[in-house]
Structures are given as structure tokens and as C-alpha cells.
Design an enzyme around this catalytic site. Structure first.
Site, PDB file in Angstrom:
ATOM      1  N   HIS A 250      48.894  19.019  -6.835  1.00 38.30           N
ATOM      2  CA  HIS A 250      49.711  18.635  -5.081  1.00 38.30           C
ATOM      3  C   HIS A 250      50.310  19.499  -5.198  1.00 38.30           C
ATOM      4  O   HIS A 250      51.616  19.647  -4.249  1.00 38.30           O
ATOM      5  CB  HIS A 250      50.967  17.583  -5.496  1.00 38.30           C
ATOM      6  CG  HIS A 250      50.280  15.936  -5.880  1.00 38.30           C
ATOM      7  ND1 HIS A 250      50.914  15.351  -6.881  1.00 38.30           N
ATOM      8  CD2 HIS A 250      49.606  15.296  -5.215  1.00 38.30           C
ATOM      9  CE1 HIS A 250      50.836  13.606  -6.944  1.00 38.30           C
ATOM     10  NE2 HIS A 250      49.601  14.185  -5.950  1.00 38.30           N
ATOM     11  N   HIS A 251      49.447  20.972  -4.874  1.00 40.51           N
ATOM     12  CA  HIS A 251      50.535  21.669  -4.373  1.00 40.51           C
ATOM     13  C   HIS A 251      50.569  22.250  -3.182  1.00 40.51           C
ATOM     14  O   HIS A 251      51.041  23.294  -2.998  1.00 40.51           O
ATOM     15  CB  HIS A 251      49.739  22.954  -5.148  1.00 40.51           C
ATOM     16  CG  HIS A 251      48.143  24.114  -4.776  1.00 40.51           C
ATOM     17  ND1 HIS A 251      47.245  22.457  -5.025  1.00 40.51           N
ATOM     18  CD2 HIS A 251      47.478  24.587  -4.050  1.00 40.51           C
ATOM     19  CE1 HIS A 251      46.173  23.106  -4.351  1.00 40.51           C
ATOM     20  NE2 HIS A 251      46.547  23.581  -3.621  1.00 40.51           N
ATOM     21  N   ARG A 252      49.417  21.192  -2.659  1.00 37.72           N
ATOM     22  CA  ARG A 252      49.831  21.611  -1.285  1.00 37.72           C
ATOM     23  C   ARG A 252      49.450  19.900  -0.572  1.00 37.72           C
ATOM     24  O   ARG A 252      48.740  19.468  -1.490  1.00 37.72           O
ATOM     25  CB  ARG A 252      48.010  22.220  -0.785  1.00 37.72           C
ATOM     26  CG  ARG A 252      48.340  23.740  -1.081  1.00 37.72           C
ATOM     27  CD  ARG A 252      48.838  24.707   0.658  1.00 37.72           C
ATOM     28  NE  ARG A 252      49.275  25.868   0.306  1.00 37.72           N
ATOM     29  CZ  ARG A 252      48.484  26.997   0.597  1.00 37.72           C
ATOM     30  NH1 ARG A 252      47.382  26.894   0.648  1.00 37.72           N
ATOM     31  NH2 ARG A 252      48.833  28.477   0.006  1.00 37.72           N
TER      32      ARG A 252
ATOM     33  N   LYS B  97      43.647  15.965  -0.275  1.00 34.95           N
ATOM     34  CA  LYS B  97      42.581  15.395   0.948  1.00 34.95           C
ATOM     35  C   LYS B  97      41.258  14.860  -0.042  1.00 34.95           C
ATOM     36  O   LYS B  97      41.065  15.660  -0.971  1.00 34.95           O
ATOM     37  CB  LYS B  97      42.837  16.471   1.538  1.00 34.95           C
ATOM     38  CG  LYS B  97      41.308  15.908   2.669  1.00 34.95           C
ATOM     39  CD  LYS B  97      42.312  15.981   4.244  1.00 34.95           C
ATOM     40  CE  LYS B  97      41.108  15.397   4.806  1.00 34.95           C
ATOM     41  NZ  LYS B  97      40.366  14.263   5.120  1.00 34.95           N
TER      42      LYS B  97
ATOM     43  N   LYS C 263      37.265  23.262  -3.828  1.00 39.92           N
ATOM     44  CA  LYS C 263      36.929  23.556  -2.142  1.00 39.92           C
ATOM     45  C   LYS C 263      38.373  24.376  -1.473  1.00 39.92           C
ATOM     46  O   LYS C 263      37.601  24.622  -0.742  1.00 39.92           O
ATOM     47  CB  LYS C 263      36.200  22.207  -1.540  1.00 39.92           C
ATOM     48  CG  LYS C 263      35.200  22.430  -1.302  1.00 39.92           C
ATOM     49  CD  LYS C 263      34.419  20.725  -1.004  1.00 39.92           C
ATOM     50  CE  LYS C 263      33.558  20.228  -2.409  1.00 39.92           C
ATOM     51  NZ  LYS C 263      33.224  18.876  -2.242  1.00 39.92           N
TER      52      LYS C 263
ATOM     53  N   LYS D 187      40.395  12.075  -4.801  1.00 43.47           N
ATOM     54  CA  LYS D 187      38.908  11.177  -4.238  1.00 43.47           C
ATOM     55  C   LYS D 187      38.694   9.765  -4.416  1.00 43.47           C
ATOM     56  O   LYS D 187      40.178   9.276  -5.245  1.00 43.47           O
ATOM     57  CB  LYS D 187      38.061  11.746  -5.227  1.00 43.47           C
ATOM     58  CG  LYS D 187      36.381  12.218  -4.830  1.00 43.47           C
ATOM     59  CD  LYS D 187      36.319  13.106  -3.723  1.00 43.47           C
ATOM     60  CE  LYS D 187      34.806  12.286  -3.241  1.00 43.47           C
ATOM     61  NZ  LYS D 187      34.535  13.608  -1.827  1.00 43.47           N
TER      62      LYS D 187
ATOM     63  N   SER E 132      36.950  18.100   8.749  1.00 43.39           N
ATOM     64  CA  SER E 132      38.603  17.262   8.829  1.00 43.39           C
ATOM     65  C   SER E 132      39.563  17.633   8.553  1.00 43.39           C
ATOM     66  O   SER E 132      40.736  17.145   9.589  1.00 43.39           O
ATOM     67  CB  SER E 132      37.859  16.744   6.595  1.00 43.39           C
ATOM     68  OG  SER E 132      37.641  15.753   7.000  1.00 43.39           O
TER      69      SER E 132
HETATM   70  P1  NAD Z   1      25.084   9.005   1.693  1.00 39.33           P
HETATM   71  O1  NAD Z   1      25.205   7.667   1.259  1.00 39.33           O
HETATM   72  O2  NAD Z   1      24.712   9.546   3.182  1.00 39.33           O
HETATM   73  O3  NAD Z   1      23.612   9.066   0.698  1.00 39.33           O
HETATM   74  C1  NAD Z   1      23.079   9.620   0.256  1.00 39.33           C
HETATM   75  C2  NAD Z   1      21.583   9.181  -0.439  1.00 39.33           C
HETATM   76  O4  NAD Z   1      21.221   9.838  -0.699  1.00 39.33           O
HETATM   77  C3  NAD Z   1      21.376   8.331   0.467  1.00 39.33           C
HETATM   78  O5  NAD Z   1      20.241   8.198   1.400  1.00 39.33           O
HETATM   79  C4  NAD Z   1      20.891   7.614  -1.186  1.00 39.33           C
HETATM   80  O6  NAD Z   1      19.302   6.375  -0.544  1.00 39.33           O
HETATM   81  C5  NAD Z   1      20.287   8.546  -1.817  1.00 39.33           C
HETATM   82  N1  NAD Z   1      20.230   8.797  -2.829  1.00 39.33           N
HETATM   83  C6  NAD Z   1      20.411   8.229  -3.557  1.00 39.33           C
HETATM   84  N2  NAD Z   1      20.113   8.180  -5.011  1.00 39.33           N
HETATM   85  C7  NAD Z   1      19.142   8.699  -4.778  1.00 39.33           C
HETATM   86  C8  NAD Z   1      17.879   9.483  -5.840  1.00 39.33           C
HETATM   87  N3  NAD Z   1      17.899   8.936  -7.113  1.00 39.33           N
HETATM   88  N4  NAD Z   1      16.783  10.047  -5.275  1.00 39.33           N
HETATM   89  C9  NAD Z   1      16.982  10.519  -4.233  1.00 39.33           C
HETATM   90  N5  NAD Z   1      17.776  10.032  -3.130  1.00 39.33           N
HETATM   91  C10 NAD Z   1      19.121   9.705  -3.408  1.00 39.33           C
HETATM   92  O7  NAD Z   1      26.112  10.188   1.235  1.00 39.33           O
HETATM   93  P2  NAD Z   1      26.554  11.915   1.385  1.00 39.33           P
HETATM   94  O8  NAD Z   1      28.120  11.643   2.641  1.00 39.33           O
HETATM   95  O9  NAD Z   1      25.089  11.835   2.225  1.00 39.33           O
HETATM   96  O10 NAD Z   1      26.860  11.924   0.211  1.00 39.33           O
HETATM   97  C11 NAD Z   1      25.302  13.088  -0.382  1.00 39.33           C
HETATM   98  C12 NAD Z   1      26.389  14.421  -0.843  1.00 39.33           C
HETATM   99  O11 NAD Z   1      27.112  15.331  -0.890  1.00 39.33           O
HETATM  100  C13 NAD Z   1      27.682  12.973  -3.308  1.00 39.33           C
HETATM  101  O12 NAD Z   1      27.517  13.535  -4.138  1.00 39.33           O
HETATM  102  C14 NAD Z   1      28.624  13.329  -1.800  1.00 39.33           C
HETATM  103  O13 NAD Z   1      29.885  13.160  -2.774  1.00 39.33           O
HETATM  104  C15 NAD Z   1      28.101  14.594  -2.065  1.00 39.33           C
HETATM  105  N6  NAD Z   1      29.635  15.201   0.065  1.00 39.33           N
HETATM  106  C16 NAD Z   1      30.002  14.001   0.695  1.00 39.33           C
HETATM  107  C17 NAD Z   1      30.424  15.110   2.014  1.00 39.33           C
HETATM  108  C18 NAD Z   1      30.270  13.880   3.355  1.00 39.33           C
HETATM  109  O14 NAD Z   1      30.951  14.317   4.398  1.00 39.33           O
HETATM  110  N7  NAD Z   1      30.041  13.261   3.475  1.00 39.33           N
HETATM  111  C19 NAD Z   1      31.204  16.290   1.826  1.00 39.33           C
HETATM  112  C20 NAD Z   1      31.635  17.485   0.851  1.00 39.33           C
HETATM  113  C21 NAD Z   1      30.532  16.093   0.024  1.00 39.33           C
END
Ligand code: NAD
Length: 470
Positions: free
Chosen positions: A63-65, A69, A93, A105, A362
């Protein structure tokens, strides 16, 4: 795979960096601790009329900011420790890319692949109502966004639920980001994380002094890339690496298997094939790789894990042949694997910098919602007038007339998406330079330690300025 492994990795990375700082132990404890966690269980009617009790979490790490998010994850593997670790990463991040939020989260324990649209909507709306009840959501309190298993559609339901339950609140749409553009979202948010991943990789590969020990030339052009996960982040990262960076996407690993082509795969074509057939397998001209994880071990220049945490562990790390691992997903490399890879000279671009493009855009969306005005509306016409005047002046000085089409193109003021993309790029470049300078100037062992230490110092400084710690 132990469910605590990811939590343990984040904790390990934090402690390793913290040991190199001169910050007092009490302050370090505060920077590390998760401030609040809401664990809930609520009943939701399934399509057959039966009731399922859904377990869900929201962790506000720091909660420092304010607001805090962070994304909301839908997965049947969601666990309280995983949610806390992801919230902690969000704090660091935001500090790295200079976004004035604390980290948070959310996790909802459902399988997004089997849940019907109706069930997802009921779960999302009920989860939002729970968050409202406990004051865990609000434009100045805590602002969710998409993550694994969620997207624009869920963010739209959250915004709508919030707006209807908080009628009297100004700017209720600022309670969540990653909304559809038609619901006051921002153009460019959907692709922001993947685009930021590409921009971050480009920053890394532009440093000749870091590429030399890897035996690589600078730039992404012609580099061989294997991507794990063709979801939101993986698809966009691969798409921009190929179309803007000139890289060869030689392999794509998905849940049900992988595909490989040493001459490169057309990412858009693969995506269309997946949409049409339900799988990336059997893509024309590509080799099917039955063991999806084994594809990560193929030779390539850059490996981009963009699916989930703990994909590279002590078990498969010795067989990874990539020279660079670009962590598009959160926590794809655990700390035991990291030690093996660092020893072998693999360069890792850490998640807490590389996938921060999502939270950066965002932030722009949140600012737009708070201000109640889009960015281009304030500048577009003005820029057009200034440019028109300049071209008129040039024409009168040179006595030449510019071609009408060219004139129109040059005069056009920026669209909101162009402003967003430019601001994202500026953020990714500036943040990389800062983390890289920190790494080199302080003589730190690797980029991740530099990123963690940089973030820890920024958060600690903010606490000090708030007067919480003398
Ligand atoms: P998503 O659900 O859109 O896509 C994830 C993909 O990974 C899917 O196509 C799924 O079928 C595939 N997948 C799942 N298990 C798998 C495996 N064992 N081997 C190969 N493919 C596999 O999710 P996303 O939003 O793209 O998020 C992916 C990662 O990025 C996560 O770690 C998430 O925390 C991180 N992330 C997402 C965002 C965002 O804006 N969406 C931001 C920062 C970080």
C-alpha cells in the site's frame, strides 16, 4: 510441481537482492510483506442448475502507493501463495517502470477452458461484488486487470458490476483496466504486454557488449525464437518479434503440443489455424512436437516462455540451449534453474521488467478514465494546426507544393493508439537503461538482481517519504 515453488522463487530473488542493499532490516520486511489478502468462497450456479462453491483470492501486496494494481487470473491451479507472489511481483514491476501503484493480484479457482460464457460471467460478477463488499476494489483503492485466463470480456463485466453497485461514484470505470474500448478502455491495452516484451527484447539485443559473450550480433533481425504459449502475451510478443523485429519464430509450444519449422512460422497464420482447428498442431509445413516442453530445449537464440510459472526448473534447465531467456510470463524460471542457467552464461531478461508493458498501458487507461477525456482529443487538432502552418511556411519559402496525399499524411494528428504505443516504448527503453545501468554500475551479478534491487530501493524510498519509517 510444488505449489509453493513460485512463492519460494520470488522470495529467494528478493532476499538475494536485499542482501546487497544498505536498507535496514525492518524496512526490508515491510517492502517484502504482503499487506492484505482476502480469501473468499462463494456459491455460483452452474449451467445444469447445480451449485459450485468457488474459491478465490485478492492479495494487495503493498500500500505504499494507491491504488494497488494487478491482474485477475482464472485457473484451476490458483493458490493463495501463488497469488501473493504475483502481487509482490506487481509491486516491483510498477516501481521499475515508474507507475505509481502498489502491487496486487487476484485469483479465481475455475478452469477457464471448460467454463461456459454464462458461468464465467456469473463468477466474475460475484467475485466483483465480494471485492466491493470488503473494499478490495475501487478507482483509488485497488484496480484489477486481465491476466492468465481472463481478458477484455471479464474486465467489461467487472466494470459493469462496479458501476451498477457504486452508482454515485465519479469515474466508476476507473475501477478496472483492460476493458473493451467501447467501455472506456484504451486502444493498445490488449497487445501492450506482448508489444512491451518485444520492445524490451530489442533493448537487450541492442547492447553489443552483452551480445558479444553470447556470440550474437545486435538486433532481433534473423534471430531464432521459440515461444511457449500462444495466448495474449505470447501471440503479441511473437507477432511483433516477427513483423517489426524481423525475427524467425522457429517454434511455438502450446498446452497440447508444439510445432517447429527452422525456416520460421507465420505467427498470424498459426493463430488462424489454431482458431479454425482448435490446436496449433498440424500446421502446414511444420513438424509436430508431441512433448510440448521438450520444444523449449531445441536450439534457438531467444526462448520466450509466455505461459505460466515454473516451466524451467532444475530438471530441464541443463538441456535448455537458448542463449537468451526472455521472461514474458511471470516466474517461468525457478531459482534453482536460474542458478544452472547463469552458470552457463545464459542471459535472462527478468519478468518484473519484461512484461511490465501491460501495467504501463493500464496506467494510461486509468489516467484516461480518471480524467474523463481521451489523450488524442487534447492534442490531435492542435498538432494538425501546427504542422499545417509549418508545411505552409515551407511551401512559401521553397516555392514548391507538396503532393496532396503526402501533405495529408504528414499533417494528421496522432491517434490515441499511436500515443499509447510511443509512451509504452519510451517507458520500456528508459526502464531498461535504468536497470542495465544499475546492473553494470553496481557490479551486480545479473539483470534480475539489478531489477529487484532497483525496485526494492524505490519502494523503500517511497515508504520513507511517506514518513512511515524515519
Ligand atoms: P492467456 O490465458 O491469454 O494465454 C496463456 C497461453 O498459454 C494459452 O494459450 C494456454 O493454452 C497456454 N499454455 C498454458 N499452459 C501451457 C503449457 N504448459 N505449455 C504451453 N502453453 C501453455 O494468458 P496471458 O495473459 O497471455 O498470460 C501469460 C503469462 O503472462 C502469465 O504468466 C501472466 O501472468 C503473464 N502476464 C500477463 C499479462 C497480461 O496483460 N495478460 C501481463 C503481465 C504478465
Amino acid at each position: 510441481m510444488s505449489r509453493g515453488a513460485f512463492f519460494e522463487s520470488v522470495s529467494h530473488y528478493f532476499d538475494r537482492a536485499a542482501r546487497l542493499s544498505s536498507i535496514k532490516p525492518g524496512m526490508l520486511d515491510q517492502v517484502k510483506s504482503c499487506n492484505s489478502v482476502y480469501r473468499m468462497r462463494f456459491p455460483v450456479k452452474q449451467d445444469d442448475g447445480s451449485i459450485l462453491v468457488v474459491e478465490a483470492f485478492r492479495a494487495e501486496h503493498s500500500h505504499h502507493r494507491l491504488p494497488t494494481k494487478g491482474g485477475i487470473r482464472f485457473s484451476k491451479h490458483v493458490h493463495i501463495n501463488e497469488t501473493i507472489a504475483l502481487a509482490a511481483l506487481m509491486t516491483y514491476k510498477c516501481a521499475i517502470v515508474g507507475v505509481p501503484f502498489g502491487g496486487a493480484k487476484g485469483g479465481v479457482c475455475i478452469d477457464p477452458r471448460t467454463a461456459s460464457e454464462g458461468f464465467r460471467e456469473r463468477v466474475t460478477r460475484r467475485y466483483t461484488a465480494e471485492l466491493i463488499r470488503k473494499n478490495f476494489i475501487g478507482p483509488d483503492i485497488d484496480v484489477p486487470a486481465p491476466d492468465y485466463g481472463t481478458g477484455e470480456r471479464e474486465m467489461g463485466w467487472i466494470a459493469d458490476t462496479y458501476k451498477n453497485l457504486k452508482m454515485n461514484e465519479g469515474n466508476p470505470y476507473a475501477c478496472v483496466t483492460g476493458k473493451p474500448v467501447s467501455m472506456q478502455g484504451i486502444p493498445g491495452r490488449k497487445q501492450a504486454t506482448g508489444l512491451g516484451v518485444f520492445q524490451g527484447i530489442r533493448c537487450c539485443l541492442d547492447r553489443a557488449e552483452d551480445m558479444k559473450p553470447l556470440g550474437l550480433s545486435t538486433g532481433t533481425q534473423g534471430k531464432r525464437v521459440i515461444v511457449q504459449g500462444l495466448g495474449n502475451v505470447g501471440y503479441h510478443a511473437a507477432f511483433y518479434l516477427q513483423t517489426q523485429g524481423g525475427a524467425l519464430i522457429t517454434g511455438i509450444a502450446e498446452r497440447d503440443g508444439g510445432i517447429f519449422n527452422p525456416d520460421g512460422l507465420d505467427v498470424d497464420e498459426v493463430y488462424r489455424h489454431q482458431q479454425a482447428t482448435g490446436s496449433i498442431l498440424n500446421f502446414p509445413g511444420a513438424e509436430n512436437v508431441a512433448d510440448s516442453r521438450a520444444l523449449l530445449e531445441r536450439e534457438c537464440d531467444i526462448l520466450v516462455p509466455a505461459a505460466l510459472e515454473n516451466q524451467i526448473t532444475a530438471e530441464n534447465a541443463p538441456r535448455i540451449r537458448a542463449k537468451i531467456i526472455a521472461e514474458a510470463a511471470n516466474g517461468p524460471v525457478d531459482f534453482q534453474a536460474e542458478a544452472i542457467l547463469l552458470e552457463r552464461g545464459v542471459l535472462m531478461i527478468p519478468d518484473l521488467y519484461l512484461n511490465a508493458g501491460g501495467v504501463t498501458v493500464s496506467y494510461f487507461e486509468w489516467l484516461k478514465n480518471k480524467a474523463g477525456v481521451s489523450f488524442d482529443r487534447m492534442v490531435s487538432r492542435h498538432e494538425e494546426l501546427v504542422k499545417r502552418e509549418m508545411i505552409d511556411e515551407l511551401e512559401s519559402l521553397t516555392g514548391k507544393t507538396m503532393d496532396a496525399e503526402r501533405r495529408k499524411r504528414l499533417i494528421k494528428g496522432p491517434r490515441e493508439e499511436e500515443l499509447v504505443v510511443a509512451a509504452l516504448e519510451e517507458t520500456m527503453i528508459r526502464s531498461y537503461d535504468q536497470v542495465h545501468d544499475f546492473w553494470k554500475q553496481r557490479g551486480l551479478p545479473d539483470l534480475r538482481t539489478a531489477a529487484f534491487l532497483h525496485a526494492i530501493e524505490r519502494v523503500a524510498e517511497s515508504y520513507t517519504h511517506h514518513g512511515i519509517f524515519p
